[in-house]
Design a protein around this motif. Structure first.
Motif, PDB file in Angstrom:
ATOM      1  N   GLY A   1       0.815  -1.215   0.000  1.00  0.00           N
ATOM      2  CA  GLY A   1       0.000   0.000   0.000  1.00  0.00           C
ATOM      3  C   GLY A   1       0.846   1.262   0.000  1.00  0.00           C
ATOM      4  N   ALA A   2       1.920   1.274   0.823  1.00  0.00           N
ATOM      5  CA  ALA A   2       2.807   2.439   0.880  1.00  0.00           C
ATOM      6  C   ALA A   2       3.551   2.610  -0.443  1.00  0.00           C
ATOM      7  CB  ALA A   2       3.794   2.298   2.028  1.00  0.00           C
ATOM      8  N   GLY A   3       3.970   1.501  -1.047  1.00  0.00           N
ATOM      9  CA  GLY A   3       4.655   1.571  -2.349  1.00  0.00           C
ATOM     10  C   GLY A   3       3.740   2.102  -3.438  1.00  0.00           C
ATOM     11  N   LEU A   4       2.491   1.625  -3.442  1.00  0.00           N
ATOM     12  CA  LEU A   4       1.518   2.086  -4.425  1.00  0.00           C
ATOM     13  C   LEU A   4       1.216   3.574  -4.235  1.00  0.00           C
ATOM     14  CD1 LEU A   4      -0.311   1.409  -6.795  1.00  0.00           C
ATOM     15  CD2 LEU A   4      -2.056   0.662  -5.158  1.00  0.00           C
ATOM     16  N   LYS A   5       1.139   4.023  -2.995  1.00  0.00           N
ATOM     17  CA  LYS A   5       0.899   5.439  -2.702  1.00  0.00           C
ATOM     18  C   LYS A   5       2.060   6.291  -3.216  1.00  0.00           C
ATOM     19  CE  LYS A   5      -1.017   9.023  -0.688  1.00  0.00           C
ATOM     20  NZ  LYS A   5      -1.715   9.891  -1.586  1.00  0.00           N
ATOM     21  N   HIS A   6       3.286   5.797  -3.020  1.00  0.00           N
ATOM     22  CA  HIS A   6       4.469   6.516  -3.510  1.00  0.00           C
ATOM     23  C   HIS A   6       4.434   6.644  -5.039  1.00  0.00           C
ATOM     24  CE1 HIS A   6       8.615   7.882  -3.851  1.00  0.00           C
ATOM     25  NE2 HIS A   6       8.817   6.919  -4.752  1.00  0.00           N
TER      26      HIS A   6
END
Length: 170
Positions: free
Chosen positions: A92-97
């Motif tokens: 999720g954090a990678g996709l947000k980045h």
């Protein structure tokens, strides 16, 4: 100013014209470079308004396509990133980045398209105004020059360049 002095000044100006700096990639024979035309005689840069309009229209069309199609991915990506992070996935954090970087790059590209489109429109308007001004100035110089030209009329006669005298109505 005597006529001979005037002719001498014109000749000096023509000599200076040939010694002007030229761009290092222009051969003296003129040519066409995209929307720019370099005439043979003086090397002046001429911009075609149709070419400017075409570039500006393409940039505007690309801006509209980016607005309609490329922005669509941002809200759904952000929603998916929030959902994945809420479920405890590190993805999720990678996709947000990735979504944030996409949005930054998209804004940058859209700004560049808008600047190109606006610049071409303004440039077209400025060149049109400059052309009218230059034509007006040059035509008045031609009339003035013809007024001093001895070949324009017989000695002692009125110069035909100034037209005929107007008659008064009683």
């Amino acid at each position: 100013m005597a006529w001979d002095e005037w002719e001498e000044l014109k000749a000096q100006a023509a000599e200076r014209r040939t010694a002007q700096m030229q761009l290092n990639h222009v051969d003296g024979g003129g040519g066409t470079y995209g929307p720019y035309v370099l005439p043979d005689k003086y090397g002046d840069l001429v911009v075609k308004n149709a070419e400017l309009q075409s570039i500006g229209s393409s940039a505007h069309e690309l801006y509209n396509q980016l607005w309609d199609k490329a922005r669509v991915a941002i809200p759904s990506s952000n929603s998916a990133a929030t959902d994945l992070s809420g479920q405890g996935f590190a993805l999720g954090a990678g996709l947000k980045h990735v979504s944030d970087r996409w949005e930054e790059q998209l804004k940058s590209l859209m700004d560049a398209c808008a600047q190109i489109s606006n610049h071409m429109r303004v440039t077209k308007q400025l060149h049109a105004g400059d052309e009218v001004y230059i034509q007006r100035q040059m035509s008045s110089i031609d009339v003035l020059d013809a007024g001093f030209d001895e070949r324009a009329g017989a000695p002692g006669e009125k110069n035909s360049i100034y037209g005929t005298a107007k008659t008064k109505k009683d």
